[in-house]
Design an enzyme around this catalytic site. Structure first.
Site, mmCIF file in Angstrom:
data_model
loop_
_atom_site.group_PDB
_atom_site.id
_atom_site.type_symbol
_atom_site.label_atom_id
_atom_site.label_comp_id
_atom_site.label_asym_id
_atom_site.label_seq_id
_atom_site.Cartn_x
_atom_site.Cartn_y
_atom_site.Cartn_z
ATOM 1 N N SER A 177 -26.338 25.574 15.168
ATOM 2 C CA SER A 177 -27.119 26.809 15.083
ATOM 3 C C SER A 177 -28.617 26.532 15.151
ATOM 4 O O SER A 177 -29.082 25.427 14.875
ATOM 5 C CB SER A 177 -26.798 27.550 13.779
ATOM 6 O OG SER A 177 -25.425 27.821 13.694
ATOM 7 N N GLN A 178 -29.339 27.581 15.506
ATOM 8 C CA GLN A 178 -30.808 27.577 15.566
ATOM 9 C C GLN A 178 -31.352 27.277 14.150
ATOM 10 O O GLN A 178 -30.843 27.825 13.170
ATOM 11 C CB GLN A 178 -31.169 28.990 16.009
ATOM 12 C CG GLN A 178 -32.555 29.426 15.923
ATOM 13 C CD GLN A 178 -32.636 30.963 16.011
ATOM 14 O OE1 GLN A 178 -31.631 31.680 15.881
ATOM 15 N NE2 GLN A 178 -33.824 31.449 16.221
#
Ligand code: SAM
Length: 212
Positions: free
Chosen positions: A62-63
């Site tokens: 994920s970011q």
């Protein structure tokens, strides 16, 4: 040669602090964990770009902002027992492991679970489990906090049942593969749950008995 230490500090200032991440425990963990250790070598120079990156099995890490945002939403004070659904690379589990007392993290893809066990070896307080996370982890329940890093059609009843009273579940919810809502569910008492909408997100699907 790219200075990853400097880029990590820039991520803290430009992508996290500037966009509302204020919890010192979260910022401290994000400043400590080396994201480059959780991604394929070829993406190394992009480790601190604020974007998801591909990992094995067609999944993503994920970011960084989203990892920090979801961790902050769990409102950890340190020392809690936490469950994560969707180990992926193990990065978010490491962030949780820096703050919580004990972390259980479940991954449905065996190769990802096996790789994460290796990557997370320095963390004695993180347990990686291969299986369907929509069924939670009965052996570790009840939890102070549960976070799902994949989006389901609805909050899995089993996960809600494995929260302590006062416990928080943060999970992306929605049928649209490109857009879902991030919700935070707090167990007010044995029978009641309070739900908050934390905004729009885009996650890979939560696949399992109580998912898609
Ligand atoms: N937290 C991860 C990280 O830091 O790299 C990001 C994970 S990725 C966005 C979501 C992960 O959820 C994928 O690895 C996917 O295989 C996993 N997943 C999807 N459904 C699952 C389920 N029912 N149980 C466990 N893992 C699941």
């Amino acid at each position: 040669m790219v200075d990853l230490e400097r880029l990590r500090q820039n991520m803290i200032d430009a992508h996290l602090k500037a966009r509302g991440i204020h919890n010192d425990l979260v910022l401290g963990a994000m400043a400590k964990v080396r994201r480059e250790d959780f991604i394929p070598e070829k993406w190394r120079d992009m480790a601190y770009d604020d974007r998801p990156l591909p990992i094995a099995e067609g999944q993503t890490i994920s970011q960084p902002f989203m990892v920090a945002f979801m961790t902050q939403a769990l409102a950890l004070k340190g020392g809690e027992k936490v469950l994560e659904i969707g180990t992926g690379s193990g990065y978010a589990a490491a962030i949780l492991g820096e703050i919580a007392g004990e972390v259980f993290t479940i991954e449905r893809h065996q190769p990802l679970a096996t790789a994460a066990i290796k990557t997370l070896k320095p963390y004695r307080n993180i347990h990686v489990i291969h299986g369907d996370g929509t069924k939670g982890h009965k052996g570790g329940a009840p939890f102070d906090a549960i976070v799902a890093t994949a989006a389901g059609p609805r909050p899995p009843a089993t996960l809600k049942s494995q929260l302590k009273v006062g416990g928080r579940l943060v999970i992306p919810i929605g049928e649209n593969p490109f857009y879902q809502r991030l919700v935070k569910i707090t167990r007010s008492n044995q029978d009641n749950f309070f739900e908050e909408d934390l905004g729009g997100v885009a996650f890979v699907p939560l696949i399992g008995e109580e998912g898609f």
